[in-house]
Structures are given as structure tokens and as C-alpha cells.
Write a protein that holds these residues in place. Structure first.
Motif, short mmCIF file in Angstrom:
data_model
loop_
_atom_site.label_atom_id
_atom_site.label_comp_id
_atom_site.label_asym_id
_atom_site.label_seq_id
_atom_site.Cartn_x
_atom_site.Cartn_y
_atom_site.Cartn_z
N LYS A 86 22.39 -86.84 40.19
CA LYS A 86 22.05 -88.04 39.21
C LYS A 86 20.70 -87.91 39.08
O LYS A 86 20.31 -88.17 37.82
CB LYS A 86 22.32 -89.24 39.88
N ARG A 87 19.68 -87.72 39.84
CA ARG A 87 18.42 -87.53 39.43
C ARG A 87 17.77 -86.38 38.58
O ARG A 87 17.10 -86.38 37.50
CB ARG A 87 17.63 -87.44 40.71
N LYS A 88 18.60 -85.19 38.70
CA LYS A 88 18.51 -84.21 37.76
C LYS A 88 18.94 -84.39 36.28
O LYS A 88 18.21 -84.03 35.44
CB LYS A 88 19.18 -82.72 38.19
N ARG A 89 20.42 -85.05 36.37
CA ARG A 89 20.80 -85.35 34.87
C ARG A 89 19.90 -86.15 34.21
O ARG A 89 19.62 -86.23 33.07
CB ARG A 89 22.13 -85.99 35.17
N GLN A 90 19.44 -87.14 34.93
CA GLN A 90 18.58 -88.30 34.48
C GLN A 90 17.29 -87.56 33.62
O GLN A 90 16.72 -87.94 32.67
CB GLN A 90 17.99 -89.50 35.27
N THR A 91 16.72 -86.43 34.35
CA THR A 91 15.51 -85.99 33.81
C THR A 91 15.91 -85.14 32.58
O THR A 91 14.98 -85.22 31.73
CB THR A 91 15.17 -84.92 35.22
N VAL A 92 17.08 -84.46 32.70
CA VAL A 92 17.43 -83.77 31.28
C VAL A 92 17.52 -85.03 30.20
O VAL A 92 17.10 -84.73 28.96
CB VAL A 92 18.76 -83.08 31.50
N LEU A 93 18.14 -86.03 30.67
CA LEU A 93 18.60 -86.92 29.74
C LEU A 93 17.08 -87.63 28.87
O LEU A 93 17.16 -88.12 27.93
CB LEU A 93 19.47 -87.95 29.63
N ARG A 94 16.23 -87.78 29.74
CA ARG A 94 15.12 -88.50 29.42
C ARG A 94 13.99 -87.48 28.69
O ARG A 94 13.51 -88.01 27.73
CB ARG A 94 14.36 -88.91 30.76
N PHE A 95 13.89 -86.29 28.92
CA PHE A 95 13.02 -85.38 28.86
C PHE A 95 13.53 -84.18 27.83
O PHE A 95 12.75 -83.45 27.05
CB PHE A 95 12.20 -84.68 29.79
N GLY A 96 14.72 -83.99 27.66
CA GLY A 96 15.52 -83.06 26.65
C GLY A 96 15.23 -81.61 27.15
O GLY A 96 15.58 -80.84 26.15
N HIS A 97 14.97 -81.52 28.38
CA HIS A 97 14.77 -80.00 28.62
C HIS A 97 15.55 -79.78 29.86
O HIS A 97 15.78 -80.68 30.66
CB HIS A 97 13.24 -79.55 28.77
N SER A 98 15.83 -78.45 30.51
CA SER A 98 16.41 -78.46 31.80
C SER A 98 15.39 -78.96 32.92
O SER A 98 14.16 -78.78 32.74
CB SER A 98 16.83 -76.92 32.13
N SER A 99 16.04 -79.43 33.94
CA SER A 99 15.23 -79.96 35.06
C SER A 99 14.47 -78.73 35.51
O SER A 99 13.43 -79.17 35.96
CB SER A 99 16.34 -80.23 36.10
N TYR A 100 14.83 -77.53 35.38
CA TYR A 100 14.11 -76.39 35.89
C TYR A 100 13.09 -76.33 34.93
O TYR A 100 11.88 -75.88 35.64
CB TYR A 100 14.93 -75.20 36.05
N TYR A 101 13.16 -76.36 33.66
CA TYR A 101 11.99 -76.27 32.95
C TYR A 101 10.76 -77.40 33.09
O TYR A 101 9.53 -77.33 33.33
CB TYR A 101 12.48 -76.33 31.19
N VAL A 102 11.53 -78.82 33.50
CA VAL A 102 10.58 -79.70 33.66
C VAL A 102 9.68 -79.58 34.91
O VAL A 102 8.31 -79.56 34.99
CB VAL A 102 11.24 -80.92 33.83
N GLY A 103 10.36 -78.93 36.04
CA GLY A 103 9.65 -78.64 37.15
C GLY A 103 8.43 -77.41 37.04
O GLY A 103 7.29 -77.54 37.55
N GLN A 104 8.92 -76.50 36.26
CA GLN A 104 8.15 -75.42 35.94
C GLN A 104 6.79 -75.75 34.96
O GLN A 104 5.69 -75.12 35.22
CB GLN A 104 8.88 -74.12 35.50
N TYR A 105 7.36 -76.64 34.14
CA TYR A 105 6.20 -77.01 33.26
C TYR A 105 5.25 -77.92 34.01
O TYR A 105 3.88 -77.66 33.80
CB TYR A 105 6.83 -78.05 32.17
N ASN A 106 5.52 -78.63 34.86
CA ASN A 106 4.62 -79.71 35.75
C ASN A 106 3.90 -78.46 36.50
O ASN A 106 2.77 -79.02 36.85
CB ASN A 106 5.38 -80.89 36.25
N GLN A 107 4.59 -77.72 37.16
CA GLN A 107 3.94 -76.90 37.91
C GLN A 107 2.67 -75.92 37.31
O GLN A 107 1.76 -76.05 37.92
CB GLN A 107 4.77 -75.63 38.64
N ALA A 108 3.11 -75.67 36.06
CA ALA A 108 1.91 -74.97 35.25
C ALA A 108 1.06 -75.86 34.87
O ALA A 108 -0.29 -75.50 34.85
CB ALA A 108 2.50 -74.39 34.03
N LYS A 109 1.09 -77.18 35.02
CA LYS A 109 -0.26 -78.25 34.69
C LYS A 109 -0.63 -78.50 36.32
O LYS A 109 -1.50 -79.52 36.16
CB LYS A 109 0.37 -79.52 34.16
N ASN A 110 -0.22 -77.88 37.12
CA ASN A 110 -0.80 -78.45 38.36
C ASN A 110 -0.66 -79.64 38.92
O ASN A 110 -1.39 -80.27 39.25
CB ASN A 110 -2.26 -77.91 38.60
N ARG A 111 0.52 -80.34 38.71
CA ARG A 111 0.94 -81.52 39.06
C ARG A 111 2.17 -81.69 39.43
O ARG A 111 3.20 -80.83 39.03
CB ARG A 111 0.63 -82.46 37.77
#
Length: 159
Positions: free
Chosen positions: A74-99
């Protein structure tokens, strides 16, 4: 393993390339069954969800998975639906931003998470219609399981 900066373009390419010409309940069933088949072939335990058009079209929890897997889905799905990217991308993107994604003020960690395993379902020239999600393996493996299933259905020659 690739650095975060190098993986982000690859993850975006997956999202761009792995889109459906059309998607319906039968497609959802085929995708869910393909994921189950891949998990059985690898002898791994996962929970699977294919969610589109604001409804759950396929759900399967392999023997040995836990209720916790459904919460992750549910939490992973909600992330995709809200941000429009894979949950893995969202995690890697935020990691690149050091947050930490889940620690941002506008994120409710009980509703969203940025761990791999959920991928946007898109129809070409239409847009986001849902998400396919796997839970039960390390995040990179959850993500790759989804990519393998989508590749087999959408674009067998994509890698």
C-alpha cells in the motif's frame, strides 16, 4: 552497484519504455500471473498487487508472506500514484539529494515509502493509470521482479 546519480537515468528510461498500448482487467491478470510465475521460478516468496483505475485488479500473497507485506504494498503504491515514478526511483532520487524521503515534513510515513517494488502503469499517450507492486524481497530485487514481468509483457526486446 551503480551510484545513485548513474541509476536515475536508467530508472527513468524504464518508466519511459515500459508502457502499455492498452491496459484492462485481462492485462492486469496477465501481469499478476507473470509475477507469480517469476517468483515461483526463482523460489522466492512475494506478495503481488496490480492496481489500476482506482481498484485492485490482482492481488496474491504467496504462502509464507505476512500481513506486513500488504502494508508495504500500500505504501509503495501510494508513492507511485502521488509522485508518478517508481518507488525505487523516488528512493534513489531522495538519496541523491541526501535526504530521507519518509522524514520530510509533507510525507506521512504510514502512507508512503520510497522502497523499490512499485512501478507506474502507464498507457502510451494517455498517462498514469495505476501501479504494479511487489513486496517480500530486498528493494532492488522487488523492483527487478516487476521490471522483468513488465518487459516480458510490454517490450520483450527491452533491456
Amino acid at each position: 552497484m551503480m551510484s545513485t546519480d548513474n541509476i536515475l537515468p536508467d530508472l527513468l528510461l524504464q518508466e519511459s519504455e515500459l508502457q502499455f498500448e492498452r491496459f484492462n482487467n485481462q492485462t492486469a491478470w496477465q501481469l499478476g500471473c507473470k509475477l507469480k510465475e517469476l517468483a515461483e521460478a526463482k523460489n522466492v516468496l512475494i506478495a503481488i498487487e496490480v492496481y489500476a483505475f482506482n481498484q485492485n485488479l490482482f492481488s496474491y500473497a504467496m504462502h509464507g508472506t505476512q500481513l506486513d507485506n500488504q502494508h508495504w504494498i500500500k505504501r509503495k503504491r501510494q508513492t507511485v500514484l502521488r509522485f508518478g515514478h517508481s518507488s525505487y526511483y523516488v528512493g534513489q532520487y531522495n538519496q541523491a539529494k541526501n535526504r530521507a524521503f519518509e522524514q520530510q515534513a509533507h510525507i506521512n510515513a504510514y502512507e508512503y515509502c520510497a522502497h523499490g517494488g512499485a512501478f507506474p502503469l502507464r498507457i502510451k499517450d494517455c498517462g498514469l493509470v495505476g501501479a504494479v507492486t511487489v513486496s517480500g524481497l530486498p528493494e532492488e530485487e522487488d523492483h527487478q521482479m516487476v521490471i522483468d514481468a513488465l518487459t516480458g509483457l510490454v517490450k520483450p526486446d527491452f533491456r
